[in-house]
Design a protein around this motif. Structure first.
Motif, short mmCIF file in Angstrom:
data_model
loop_
_atom_site.label_atom_id
_atom_site.label_comp_id
_atom_site.label_asym_id
_atom_site.label_seq_id
_atom_site.Cartn_x
_atom_site.Cartn_y
_atom_site.Cartn_z
N ALA A 95 0.88 -1.33 0.01
CA ALA A 95 -0.04 -0.03 -0.17
C ALA A 95 0.93 1.27 0.05
CB ALA A 95 -0.82 -0.09 1.19
N GLU A 96 1.77 1.29 0.56
CA GLU A 96 2.99 2.43 0.69
C GLU A 96 3.64 2.73 -0.53
OE1 GLU A 96 6.76 4.20 3.36
OE2 GLU A 96 5.89 2.13 3.74
N VAL A 97 3.97 1.58 -1.43
CA VAL A 97 4.45 1.73 -2.57
C VAL A 97 3.47 2.16 -3.55
CG1 VAL A 97 5.68 0.60 -4.56
CG2 VAL A 97 6.18 0.10 -2.12
N VAL A 98 2.35 1.74 -3.46
CA VAL A 98 1.13 2.19 -4.41
C VAL A 98 1.16 3.68 -4.19
CG1 VAL A 98 -1.16 2.22 -5.07
CG2 VAL A 98 0.06 0.01 -4.79
N ALA A 99 1.04 4.28 -2.75
CA ALA A 99 0.75 5.47 -2.54
C ALA A 99 2.21 6.40 -2.98
CB ALA A 99 0.70 5.87 -1.03
N VAL A 100 3.26 6.01 -2.94
CA VAL A 100 4.12 6.99 -3.41
C VAL A 100 4.16 7.01 -4.94
CG1 VAL A 100 5.74 6.72 -1.27
CG2 VAL A 100 6.06 5.20 -3.28
N ASP A 101 4.12 5.86 -5.51
CA ASP A 101 3.77 5.97 -6.77
C ASP A 101 2.77 6.88 -7.55
OD1 ASP A 101 5.89 4.02 -7.28
OD2 ASP A 101 4.67 2.53 -7.86
N LEU A 102 1.60 6.90 -6.77
CA LEU A 102 0.46 7.63 -7.26
C LEU A 102 0.94 9.15 -6.97
CD1 LEU A 102 -2.67 5.85 -6.04
CD2 LEU A 102 -1.94 6.39 -8.27
N ALA A 107 3.98 10.48 -6.66
CA ALA A 107 5.16 11.08 -7.49
C ALA A 107 5.03 11.12 -8.98
CB ALA A 107 6.39 10.13 -7.37
N ALA A 108 4.30 10.03 -9.51
CA ALA A 108 3.99 9.98 -11.16
C ALA A 108 2.79 9.92 -11.63
CB ALA A 108 4.93 8.70 -11.47
N PHE A 109 1.68 9.54 -10.83
CA PHE A 109 0.44 9.30 -11.49
C PHE A 109 -0.77 9.85 -10.78
CE2 PHE A 109 2.89 5.04 -11.80
CZ PHE A 109 3.42 5.22 -12.96
N ASP A 110 -0.48 11.15 -10.37
CA ASP A 110 -1.52 11.83 -9.39
C ASP A 110 -2.70 12.08 -10.18
OD1 ASP A 110 -2.18 13.20 -6.95
OD2 ASP A 110 -2.11 14.94 -8.50
N HIS A 111 -2.60 12.35 -11.57
CA HIS A 111 -3.83 12.70 -12.33
C HIS A 111 -4.59 11.40 -12.58
CE1 HIS A 111 -0.75 11.20 -14.84
NE2 HIS A 111 -1.49 10.95 -15.96
N LEU A 112 -4.16 10.02 -11.95
CA LEU A 112 -4.76 8.99 -12.28
C LEU A 112 -5.21 8.34 -11.37
CD1 LEU A 112 -2.56 7.38 -15.03
CD2 LEU A 112 -4.89 8.43 -15.47
N ARG A 113 -5.09 8.80 -10.13
CA ARG A 113 -5.61 8.47 -8.69
C ARG A 113 -7.01 8.04 -8.82
NH1 ARG A 113 -3.68 9.80 -4.42
NH2 ARG A 113 -1.71 10.92 -5.20
N ASP A 114 -7.93 8.79 -9.28
CA ASP A 114 -9.41 8.53 -9.48
C ASP A 114 -9.70 7.37 -10.50
OD1 ASP A 114 -9.74 10.21 -7.21
OD2 ASP A 114 -9.98 11.79 -8.75
N ASP A 115 -8.64 6.86 -11.28
CA ASP A 115 -8.95 5.96 -12.32
C ASP A 115 -8.88 4.37 -11.56
OD1 ASP A 115 -8.79 4.16 -14.47
OD2 ASP A 115 -7.73 5.63 -15.59
N GLU A 157 -9.55 1.48 -12.81
CA GLU A 157 -9.03 0.69 -13.52
C GLU A 157 -7.45 0.62 -13.47
OE1 GLU A 157 -8.52 -1.40 -18.01
OE2 GLU A 157 -9.59 0.36 -17.55
N PHE A 158 -6.93 1.85 -13.32
CA PHE A 158 -5.48 2.03 -13.35
C PHE A 158 -5.03 1.66 -12.14
CE2 PHE A 158 -1.65 4.59 -12.49
CZ PHE A 158 -1.04 4.35 -13.60
N VAL A 159 -5.58 1.92 -10.98
CA VAL A 159 -5.27 1.93 -9.56
C VAL A 159 -5.25 0.41 -9.36
CG1 VAL A 159 -5.54 2.39 -7.19
CG2 VAL A 159 -5.75 4.23 -8.86
N ALA A 160 -6.12 -0.25 -9.84
CA ALA A 160 -6.17 -1.90 -9.53
C ALA A 160 -5.05 -2.49 -10.28
CB ALA A 160 -7.63 -2.19 -10.09
N ALA A 161 -4.75 -1.88 -11.57
CA ALA A 161 -3.55 -2.41 -12.40
C ALA A 161 -2.29 -2.12 -11.67
CB ALA A 161 -3.52 -1.97 -13.94
N ALA A 210 2.10 -1.60 -17.95
CA ALA A 210 2.79 -0.93 -18.94
C ALA A 210 1.82 -0.76 -20.10
CB ALA A 210 3.99 -1.66 -19.26
N VAL A 211 0.99 -1.64 -20.47
CA VAL A 211 -0.16 -1.54 -21.49
C VAL A 211 -1.01 -0.47 -21.18
CG1 VAL A 211 -1.93 -2.88 -22.76
CG2 VAL A 211 0.29 -3.90 -22.49
N VAL A 212 -1.62 -0.61 -19.75
CA VAL A 212 -2.69 0.01 -19.56
C VAL A 212 -2.02 1.57 -19.57
CG1 VAL A 212 -3.85 0.87 -17.21
CG2 VAL A 212 -3.78 -1.50 -18.17
N GLN A 213 -0.70 1.69 -19.13
CA GLN A 213 -0.29 3.03 -19.14
C GLN A 213 -0.04 3.78 -20.43
OE1 GLN A 213 3.33 1.74 -16.96
NE2 GLN A 213 2.86 2.96 -15.00
N ALA A 214 0.26 2.90 -21.43
CA ALA A 214 0.60 3.16 -22.81
C ALA A 214 -1.02 3.89 -23.26
CB ALA A 214 0.91 2.29 -23.51
#
Length: 420
Positions: A29-36, A38-46, A48-52, A86-90
């Motif tokens: 959970a901590e790693v997911v939080a720091v990733d969001l 640092a890099a994916f703040d605009h996708l935190r409400d997505d 499907e993306f958060v699950a992936a 990576a596919v979802v990110q692309a």
């Protein structure tokens, strides 16, 4: 990276014991939080993306732990969820820089957690220092190996999506140029081009100069939008949008094409969707005219800089729609001078230059002839025409141009006389 740094040695038993229970839901959970963050703040409400992302982090934490425990070799990694992410990110158009950033902050978080576990159970400072060094090597090696897989998956997906987008855009533009197609607002929005602007269409060969002229046109000619379309034969068509294509702006565009050595056909400006289609239709006429005048551009001072504008051949373009009328005009104006044969072609060239220069001496200089030779030719031309050259200048010049146009098109409607 060296083979030694890519595959670090197995961890000692005492270090493995310190990490025996290092996998936890809290760490994931901590790693997911720091990733969001640092890099994916605009996708935190997505969702499907958060699950992936969570599935990817979970697999990476567990697989890194298995490598640390000696259960999996680093060169045997076959990551599933990270590649799916990576596919979802692309598809979300996440750039590779963000992907790399998430791996850096995520693995740094794992490393800190594991070093903290080591410090909590190991009293020997030397072992703590050695353990931190070994964990650094392991985490960095794993990060590099995992990134190699996910970055490649991301790149391949991006390339596939770009081909798909390019194909969709090609179909969209092709439909738009069809006069029978009525586009809806979503199609027009998908173009990313101001369809209501003033358009000029430019056709060039695939190997004609560089595309630097397009960027310069945006900067120096105040071009606001560019719509690119590739023809099946490899011809590149670019529609250039401006608020209004003034005479000064058109002259600047022509200079720009000439400076870059681009052989091009350039339409007249036209506005709106119908204007876009009209400009595209002009390019087809210009290409036919360029081909028909092949070898005779200099005679009519066409494309001396490699560029043919619609204004240069407007009359010829109009007659392309009614070739029998064009042939009739040639027959009536040139009479027997419209025949074939090198002698008549020399006379027609002389007539063309004389009509332009209106002067025996200037015509002789242009043709590199003696003035008396020009006088003799003009006298012969007047005999064939049945009248002098002091009148009907415009009609004769148009007839000469249409003669060469029809001959170049090789149309059966052309009643060009055969040499007797």
């Amino acid at each position: 990276m060296s083979a030694e740094s890519a595959c670090p040695p197995p961890l000692p038993v005492w270090l493995r014991e310190a990490l025996r229970s290092a996998v936890s839901a809290e760490l994931i959970a901590e790693v997911v939080a720091v990733d969001l963050d640092a890099a994916f703040d605009h996708l935190r409400d997505d969702e499907e993306f958060v699950a992936a992302l969570t599935a990817s982090v979970t697999e990476n934490v567990r697989t890194l732990h298995r490598v640390a425990m000696g259960e999996v070799e680093l060169d045997e990694l076959d990551l599933v969820q990270p590649r799916r992410l990576a596919v979802v990110q692309a598809r979300r158009r996440v750039v590779q820089a963000s992907l790399h950033l998430s791996y850096r902050v995520g693995f740094l978080t794992m490393w800190r957690d594991w070093v903290g576990r080591l410090d909590a159970v190991e009293a020997d400072p030397a072992r703590r220092c050695e353990g931190a060094r070994l964990l650094t090597e392991l985490v960095m090696a794993y990060q590099n190996a995992a990134l190699a897989q996910v970055a490649r998956e991301h790149m391949l997906t991006e390339e596939s999506l770009q081909r798909s987008r390019d194909h969709l855009r090609f179909r969209l533009v092709k439909d738009l140029l069809n006069s029978d197609h009525v586009p809806d607002k979503f199609e027009l929005l998908g173009l990313g081009y101001d369809i209501d602007a003033d358009h000029i269409a430019v056709a060039s060969r695939a190997d004609a100069g560089s595309t630097d002229w397009v960027r310069r046109a945006q900067a120096t000619c105040a071009v606001t939008d560019v719509l690119h379309h590739t023809e099946p034969d490899g011809i590149h068509v670019r529609f250039l949008a401006r608020r209004a294509w003034t005479a000064e702006a058109r002259a600047g565009l022509r200079r720009l094409l000439a400076e870059h050595g681009v052989a091009a056909e350039v339409s007249a400006p036209a506005r709106g969707l119908e204007g876009l289609r009209h400009a595209y239709g002009q390019l087809g006429r210009l290409r036919r005219i360029r081909g028909a005048f092949a070898g005779k551009h200099q005679r009519y001072q066409l494309a001396r800089d490699g560029v043919i504008e619609y204004a240069d051949v407007r009359l010829e373009a109009i007659f392309l729609d009614d070739l029998p009328i064009a042939a009739q005009l040639v027959e009536e104006e040139l009479a027997t001078l419209s025949g074939t044969g090198s002698g008549l072609d020399v006379l027609r060239e002389t007539l063309c230059v004389w009509l332009r220069e209106r002067n025996y001496a200037a015509t002789a200089r242009a043709l590199h002839l003696h003035e008396n030779t020009v006088r003799n030719r003009v006298h012969r031309i007047e005999e064939l025409l049945g009248h002098d050259l002091q009148s009907r200048h415009a009609e004769l010049m148009l007839a000469l141009r249409l003669h060469d146009l029809l001959a170049g098109l090789n149309e059966t409607a052309t009643p060009i006389r055969r040499a007797m």
